[in-house]
Write a protein that holds these residues in place. Structure first.
Motif, PDB file in Angstrom:
ATOM      1  N   LEU A 179      -7.123  -0.853   9.095  1.00 28.05           N
ATOM      2  CA  LEU A 179      -6.758   0.022   7.860  1.00 28.05           C
ATOM      3  C   LEU A 179      -7.730  -1.399   6.682  1.00 28.05           C
ATOM      4  O   LEU A 179      -7.779  -0.477   5.233  1.00 28.05           O
ATOM      5  CB  LEU A 179      -6.166   0.044   6.536  1.00 28.05           C
ATOM      6  N   GLY A 180      -7.565  -1.775   6.856  1.00 30.89           N
ATOM      7  CA  GLY A 180      -8.083  -3.214   5.980  1.00 30.89           C
ATOM      8  C   GLY A 180      -6.840  -3.401   5.065  1.00 30.89           C
ATOM      9  O   GLY A 180      -5.571  -3.287   4.766  1.00 30.89           O
TER      10      GLY A 180
ATOM     11  N   GLN B 195     -12.157   6.138   2.961  1.00 35.58           N
ATOM     12  CA  GLN B 195     -12.350   5.818   2.930  1.00 35.58           C
ATOM     13  C   GLN B 195     -14.435   4.833   2.319  1.00 35.58           C
ATOM     14  O   GLN B 195     -14.666   5.892   1.963  1.00 35.58           O
ATOM     15  CB  GLN B 195     -12.565   4.472   4.333  1.00 35.58           C
TER      16      GLN B 195
ATOM     17  N   PHE C 246     -13.416  -9.557   5.501  1.00 34.58           N
ATOM     18  CA  PHE C 246     -13.587  -7.723   4.509  1.00 34.58           C
ATOM     19  C   PHE C 246     -14.525  -7.805   3.166  1.00 34.58           C
ATOM     20  O   PHE C 246     -14.939  -8.983   2.911  1.00 34.58           O
ATOM     21  CB  PHE C 246     -11.757  -8.131   3.812  1.00 34.58           C
TER      22      PHE C 246
ATOM     23  N   PHE D 184     -10.980  -3.533  -6.527  1.00 36.49           N
ATOM     24  CA  PHE D 184     -11.733  -3.287  -5.488  1.00 36.49           C
ATOM     25  C   PHE D 184     -11.380  -2.789  -4.190  1.00 36.49           C
ATOM     26  O   PHE D 184     -10.006  -2.466  -4.114  1.00 36.49           O
ATOM     27  CB  PHE D 184     -11.757  -4.371  -4.884  1.00 36.49           C
ATOM     28  N   TYR D 185     -11.980  -2.129  -3.878  1.00 31.83           N
ATOM     29  CA  TYR D 185     -12.261  -1.239  -2.492  1.00 31.83           C
ATOM     30  C   TYR D 185     -12.338  -1.595  -1.265  1.00 31.83           C
ATOM     31  O   TYR D 185     -13.820  -2.433  -1.126  1.00 31.83           O
ATOM     32  CB  TYR D 185     -12.914   0.599  -2.399  1.00 31.83           C
ATOM     33  N   PHE D 186     -11.607  -1.929  -0.471  1.00 35.09           N
ATOM     34  CA  PHE D 186     -11.693  -2.938   0.765  1.00 35.09           C
ATOM     35  C   PHE D 186     -12.415  -2.740   2.084  1.00 35.09           C
ATOM     36  O   PHE D 186     -11.125  -0.864   2.576  1.00 35.09           O
ATOM     37  CB  PHE D 186     -10.613  -4.287   1.053  1.00 35.09           C
ATOM     38  N   GLY D 187     -13.130  -2.666   2.735  1.00 33.48           N
ATOM     39  CA  GLY D 187     -13.853  -2.540   4.371  1.00 33.48           C
ATOM     40  C   GLY D 187     -12.413  -2.581   5.302  1.00 33.48           C
ATOM     41  O   GLY D 187     -11.171  -3.638   4.624  1.00 33.48           O
ATOM     42  N   SER D 188     -11.598  -2.737   6.188  1.00 32.37           N
ATOM     43  CA  SER D 188     -10.809  -2.685   7.189  1.00 32.37           C
ATOM     44  C   SER D 188     -11.606  -3.832   7.776  1.00 32.37           C
ATOM     45  O   SER D 188     -10.117  -4.413   8.636  1.00 32.37           O
ATOM     46  CB  SER D 188     -10.583  -1.235   8.286  1.00 32.37           C
ATOM     47  N   GLY D 189     -12.174  -4.605   7.486  1.00 35.13           N
ATOM     48  CA  GLY D 189     -12.567  -5.874   8.151  1.00 35.13           C
ATOM     49  C   GLY D 189     -13.367  -5.864   9.814  1.00 35.13           C
ATOM     50  O   GLY D 189     -13.371  -5.173   9.948  1.00 35.13           O
TER      51      GLY D 189
END
Lengths: 114, 112
Positions: free
Chosen positions: A41-42, B2, B89, B100-105
C-alpha cells in the motif's frame, strides 16, 4: 542536515490503550506529516500540519488525531489502539512556502497492537 | 483510488546492468515528481526529482524520465550496484499542494 526524530523505534501496545507517537524536527520547517506504511500500500497520509495548532486530515485519518503545540513537534495520537493500526509510522517535515518541497523523513516507529 | 501506481512490486538486476523502475499517475494536475529510496528499518530518503517543465533530470547514476502525455515516469540507475538494493517510492504533487501522493513501492535487488 535536516533531522527528523521519532521518539520510539518500536512500540508494543494492547488493544484499547491510548498511544502517543512523537516527532521532532530541527530545521524550522513549516509543514509536518504523519504517514503509515503497509506492505503493498505504500505510504498513506494520515494527517498533516501547515503551522502550529493547525491540522488537516489526510487520506486515512479515522482512528487518529494529532497535536502541534510547537512548530518543531508533531504528535500522532491513537485514542484507542486497535489491531488494524499495527503498522510502520513515518513522520516527515518540509520547508513550506513554496510549491515544490522535499519531505524529510524520520526513521519510523514500528507499532504492534496486540 | 490510488493516484500514483507502481505496478512492479519487485525487480531483480545484475550488478553493473541498468535498473528501470516505473511509475504511472492518473491526475493530470500533478506537476512535480520525486523518487525516494528506503532501506529496511530506516525512513525514506530523497533521491531525485523532476518538474513537469522538463522531461529528464540526471544526477550521477540516477536519471528520471517524465512522459506527460502517457502520465508515466521512470527511474534509471546505471550502473546498478548492490548498495542500490532498497525499496523505491515515487511520489507526485500538484501546484500549491504541500503534500505528496506516494506509490506502493518497488523492491529492487541488485545481485553481485
Amino acid at each position: 542536515d535536516v533531522k527528523v526524530t521519532q521518539s520510539s523505534r518500536y512500540l508494543v501496545k494492547r488493544t484499547g490503550e491510548k498511544v502517543f507517537l512523537e516527532c521532532v524536527q530541527d530545521m524550522d520547517h513549516e509543514n509536518m506529516f504523519w504517514y503509515r506504511q503497509d506492505p503493498g500500500l505504500g505510504l498513506r497520509l494520515i494527517y498533516f500540519s501547515y503551522d502550529v495548532k493547525m491540522k488537516e486530515k489526510g487520506d486515512i485519518p479515522e482512528g487518529y488525531s494529532v497535536s502541534r503545540e510547537k512548530k518543531e513537534r508533531f504528535s500522532l495520537i491513537l485514542e484507542s489502539a486497535s489491531t488494524n493500526q499495527t503498522s510502520m509510522y513515518l513522520c516527515a517535515s518540509s520547508l513550506g512556502g513554496t510549491d515544490q518541497n522535499i519531505q524529510y523523513f524520520g526513521a519510523g516507529t514500528r507499532l504492534s497492537v496486540l | 483510488d490510488q493516484q500514483v501506481k507502481q505496478n512492479s512490486p519487485s525487480l531483480s538486476v545484475q550488478e553493473g546492468r541498468i535498473s528501470i523502475l516505473n511509475c504511472d499517475y492518473t491526475n493530470s494536475m500533478f506537476d512535480y515528481f520525486l523518487w525516494y529510496k528506503k532501506y529496511p528499518a530506516e525512513g525514506p530518503t530523497f533521491l531525485i526529482s523532476i518538474s513537469s517543465i522538463k522531461d529528464k533530470n540526471e544526477d550521477g547514476r540516477f536519471t528520471v524520465f517524465l512522459n506527460k502525455s502517457a502520465k508515466h515516469l521512470s527511474l534509471h540507475i546505471v550502473p546498478s550496484q548492490p548498495g542500490d538494493s532498497a525499496v523505491y517510492f515515487c511520489a507526485a504533487s500538484a501546484p500549491h499542494f504541500n503534500k505528496f501522493y506516494f506509490g506502493s513501492g518497488t523492491k529492487l535487488n541488485v545481485k553481485p
